[in-house]
Design a protein around this motif. Sequence first.
Motif, PDB file in Angstrom:
ATOM      1  N   SER A  19       6.395   4.291  21.964  1.00  0.00           N
ATOM      2  CA  SER A  19       7.853   4.354  21.788  1.00  0.00           C
ATOM      3  C   SER A  19       8.234   5.394  20.735  1.00  0.00           C
ATOM      4  N   ILE A  32      12.958   0.748  20.773  1.00  0.00           N
ATOM      5  CA  ILE A  32      12.765   0.167  19.454  1.00  0.00           C
ATOM      6  C   ILE A  32      11.285   0.202  19.090  1.00  0.00           C
ATOM      7  N   THR A  40       7.962  -3.408  23.088  1.00  0.00           N
ATOM      8  CA  THR A  40       8.622  -2.915  24.298  1.00  0.00           C
ATOM      9  C   THR A  40       8.331  -3.860  25.456  1.00  0.00           C
ATOM     10  N   ASP A  59       9.127   5.073  28.948  1.00  0.00           N
ATOM     11  CA  ASP A  59       8.343   4.330  27.964  1.00  0.00           C
ATOM     12  C   ASP A  59       8.008   2.984  28.599  1.00  0.00           C
TER      13      ASP A  59
HETATM   14 MG   LIG Z   1       6.811   0.378  22.545  1.00  0.00          MG
END
Ligand SMILES: [Mg+2]
Length: 293
Positions: A19, A32, A40, A59
């Motif tokens: 991320s 985040i 995530t 992501d």
């Molecule tokens: Mg992540």
Amino acid sequence: MAHKSGFVSIVGNPNVGKSTLMNRLVGERISIITSKSQTTRHRIKGIVNHEDYQIVFSDTPGVVKPSYKMQEYMLEFSKSALGDADLIVYVTDVVEDIKKNEDFIEKVKKSGVPVLLVINKIDLSNQEKVEGLYTEWADIIPQAEIFPLSATEDFNVGNLFKRIVELLPEGEPFFGKDEFTDMPARFFVSELIREKILLHYEREIPYSVEIEIEEFKEEKTKISIRAIIYVERDSQKGILIGHKGEALKRVGTEARMDIERFFEKHVFLTTVVKIKKDWRSKEDDLKKFGYTQ
Ligand SMILES: [Mg+2]
Ligand SMILES: Nc1nc2c(ncn2[C@@H]2O[C@H](COP(=O)(O)OP(=O)(O)O)[C@@H](O)[C@H]2O)c(=O)[nH]1
């Protein structure tokens, strides 16, 4: 020059910095980031627009062995990200166990698309160790191009980005050139609240929490938001709220400040805690919370 356009999936184990890297590549705070594994939960797209190209990054949650229903969906998000990618960025770092995850690596190798292998967090290591890892990974995924870098220090990320642009296939943009994500505003609000919960609570609390944005009323200079924070059990509700509501208040204040920064507007945020028993294992609840493709 013809326009280029493509999907780039960022995959790998939890906590290696996927991320952080995506946010760096996109130049926006889309995903985040915390030091906790499984921060995530969804597949989140971040889009880079340029006159000559559009890159759609995905992501993904880290690859984990599912032990409850939500994690099954999380793994599916990661697997599906291999299926439709024009390019795969496989992220590892200088601390993780290199042997973990062999099944997933086999899938990466057989994907049929170029693989860029990132050795992240080199700020925590030294030249000799990084060279050792480089050799090991060159052996594990022979077709991969390897990029040692540091996502937090923004070291060598530019070279990775340049190579991604070079490898993009020709094609028209998939999204409007003014878009930077495919997720709705409400999603970012719920993620920013969840980030504060990940940061401030221990043990199973962060993993038992899901957020629903019940109201999101945007006006010219302000946004009114009502968020429901679901937990799985009564005892968790007490912990989340804390003594005299102090703990929840902190979450609300910090999240509000981040939401204001994100939307560049004043924000009025109300939070309510409710119990939804064992939602992480229930198909219907998971569907409602968006854990399907
Ligand atoms: Mg992540
Ligand atoms: N030292 C260092 N830490 C990093 C780097 N990139 C990410 N991190 C940290 O690693 C943790 C996990 O990052 P995150 O991006 O959430 O990992 P993800 O689970 O793979 O998405 C966070 O605490 C990050 O601040 C890096 O280049 N160097």
